[in-house]
Design a protein around this motif. Structure first.
Motif, PDB file in Angstrom:
ATOM      1  N   SER A  14      -0.624   5.525   4.978  1.00 37.13           N
ATOM      2  CA  SER A  14      -2.080   5.484   4.894  1.00 37.13           C
ATOM      3  C   SER A  14      -2.692   4.286   5.609  1.00 37.13           C
ATOM      4  CB  SER A  14      -2.516   5.520   3.432  1.00 37.13           C
ATOM      5  OG  SER A  14      -1.948   4.452   2.731  1.00 37.13           O
ATOM      6  N   LEU A  15      -1.906   3.526   6.365  1.00 35.40           N
ATOM      7  CA  LEU A  15      -2.473   2.413   7.115  1.00 35.40           C
ATOM      8  C   LEU A  15      -3.274   2.944   8.302  1.00 35.40           C
ATOM      9  CD1 LEU A  15       0.423  -0.211   7.174  1.00 35.40           C
ATOM     10  CD2 LEU A  15      -1.612  -0.187   5.735  1.00 35.40           C
ATOM     11  N   VAL A  16      -4.415   2.328   8.527  1.00 36.60           N
ATOM     12  CA  VAL A  16      -5.341   2.732   9.577  1.00 36.60           C
ATOM     13  C   VAL A  16      -5.422   1.597  10.592  1.00 36.60           C
ATOM     14  CG1 VAL A  16      -7.768   3.310  10.030  1.00 36.60           C
ATOM     15  CG2 VAL A  16      -6.662   4.125   7.939  1.00 36.60           C
ATOM     16  N   ARG A  33     -13.944  -2.100  13.272  1.00 36.09           N
ATOM     17  CA  ARG A  33     -14.056  -0.842  14.019  1.00 36.09           C
ATOM     18  C   ARG A  33     -12.748  -0.131  13.742  1.00 36.09           C
ATOM     19  NH1 ARG A  33     -14.770  -1.460  20.168  1.00 36.09           N
ATOM     20  NH2 ARG A  33     -12.551  -1.794  20.062  1.00 36.09           N
ATOM     21  N   HIS A  34     -12.811   1.053  13.169  1.00 34.98           N
ATOM     22  CA  HIS A  34     -11.584   1.683  12.683  1.00 34.98           C
ATOM     23  C   HIS A  34     -11.489   3.149  13.056  1.00 34.98           C
ATOM     24  CE1 HIS A  34     -13.714   3.899   9.513  1.00 34.98           C
ATOM     25  NE2 HIS A  34     -14.408   2.789   9.310  1.00 34.98           N
ATOM     26  N   GLY A  35     -10.279   3.656  12.949  1.00 40.18           N
ATOM     27  CA  GLY A  35     -10.021   5.077  13.137  1.00 40.18           C
ATOM     28  C   GLY A  35     -10.336   5.825  11.853  1.00 40.18           C
ATOM     29  N   ASP A  36      -9.956   7.084  11.829  1.00 42.63           N
ATOM     30  CA  ASP A  36     -10.167   7.960  10.684  1.00 42.63           C
ATOM     31  C   ASP A  36      -9.477   7.402   9.441  1.00 42.63           C
ATOM     32  OD1 ASP A  36     -11.045  10.477   9.540  1.00 42.63           O
ATOM     33  OD2 ASP A  36      -8.937  11.058   9.558  1.00 42.63           O
ATOM     34  N   MET A  42     -13.458   9.445   5.779  1.00 43.38           N
ATOM     35  CA  MET A  42     -14.355   8.657   6.617  1.00 43.38           C
ATOM     36  C   MET A  42     -13.926   8.786   8.081  1.00 43.38           C
ATOM     37  SD  MET A  42     -15.202   4.659   5.950  1.00 43.38           S
ATOM     38  CE  MET A  42     -15.752   5.001   4.290  1.00 43.38           C
ATOM     39  N   PRO A  43     -14.833   9.225   8.952  1.00 41.40           N
ATOM     40  CA  PRO A  43     -14.504   9.325  10.376  1.00 41.40           C
ATOM     41  C   PRO A  43     -14.467   7.947  11.028  1.00 41.40           C
ATOM     42  CG  PRO A  43     -16.814   9.820  10.047  1.00 41.40           C
ATOM     43  CD  PRO A  43     -16.218   9.629   8.669  1.00 41.40           C
ATOM     44  N   SER A  67      -3.893  -3.438  11.012  1.00 42.70           N
ATOM     45  CA  SER A  67      -3.602  -2.211  10.287  1.00 42.70           C
ATOM     46  C   SER A  67      -4.043  -2.485   8.864  1.00 42.70           C
ATOM     47  CB  SER A  67      -2.111  -1.903  10.314  1.00 42.70           C
ATOM     48  OG  SER A  67      -1.681  -1.641  11.618  1.00 42.70           O
ATOM     49  N   PHE A  68      -4.689  -1.505   8.242  1.00 42.60           N
ATOM     50  CA  PHE A  68      -5.206  -1.756   6.897  1.00 42.60           C
ATOM     51  C   PHE A  68      -5.224  -0.483   6.072  1.00 42.60           C
ATOM     52  CE2 PHE A  68      -8.873  -0.371   9.235  1.00 42.60           C
ATOM     53  CZ  PHE A  68      -9.703   0.265   8.319  1.00 42.60           C
ATOM     54  N   GLN A  69      -5.325  -0.691   4.778  1.00 43.16           N
ATOM     55  CA  GLN A  69      -5.513   0.408   3.845  1.00 43.16           C
ATOM     56  C   GLN A  69      -6.760   0.093   3.038  1.00 43.16           C
ATOM     57  OE1 GLN A  69      -2.303   1.060   1.096  1.00 43.16           O
ATOM     58  NE2 GLN A  69      -3.238   2.883   0.243  1.00 43.16           N
ATOM     59  N   ALA A  70      -7.623   1.091   2.875  1.00 42.70           N
ATOM     60  CA  ALA A  70      -8.858   0.899   2.127  1.00 42.70           C
ATOM     61  C   ALA A  70      -8.955   1.947   1.028  1.00 42.70           C
ATOM     62  CB  ALA A  70     -10.068   0.996   3.053  1.00 42.70           C
TER      63      ALA A  70
END
Length: 88
Positions: A14-16, A33-36, A42-43, A67-70
């Motif tokens: 699930s890292l974005v 600024r992130h990906g999907d 969330m787009p 890389s992150f998880q929210a």
């Protein structure tokens, strides 16, 4: 360390990918600024996130690739895991 049910995606799945656009240590906020983000439906976009631990912001600067998880925490989109990508 149970943190509730996580469904199908856990940990690294699930890292974005994102890029730091602003860091506000006083408010405990990072703008990415992130990906999907599938688990938040969330787009890709640029938006501010609270951080679960203010130490995540230590040394973070505009332009860093991360890389992150929210997750939603108390009604706010919150980064619960954040890793700086190695510079190339």
């Amino acid at each position: 360390m149970p943190q509730g049910r996580r469904g199908q995606a856990t940990g690294r799945e699930s890292l974005v990918q994102g890029e730091v656009r602003k860091v506000d240590v006083a408010k405990g906020l990072v703008v990415l600024r992130h990906g999907d983000i599938p688990n938040l439906a969330m787009p890709p976009m640029t938006m501010g996130f609270d951080v679960a631990d203010p130490r995540m912001l230590d040394g973070l600067k505009v332009g860093d690739k991360v890389s992150f998880q929210a997750e939603m925490v108390k009604g706010n989109a919150t980064v619960i895991e954040l890793k700086r990508e190695a510079a190339r």
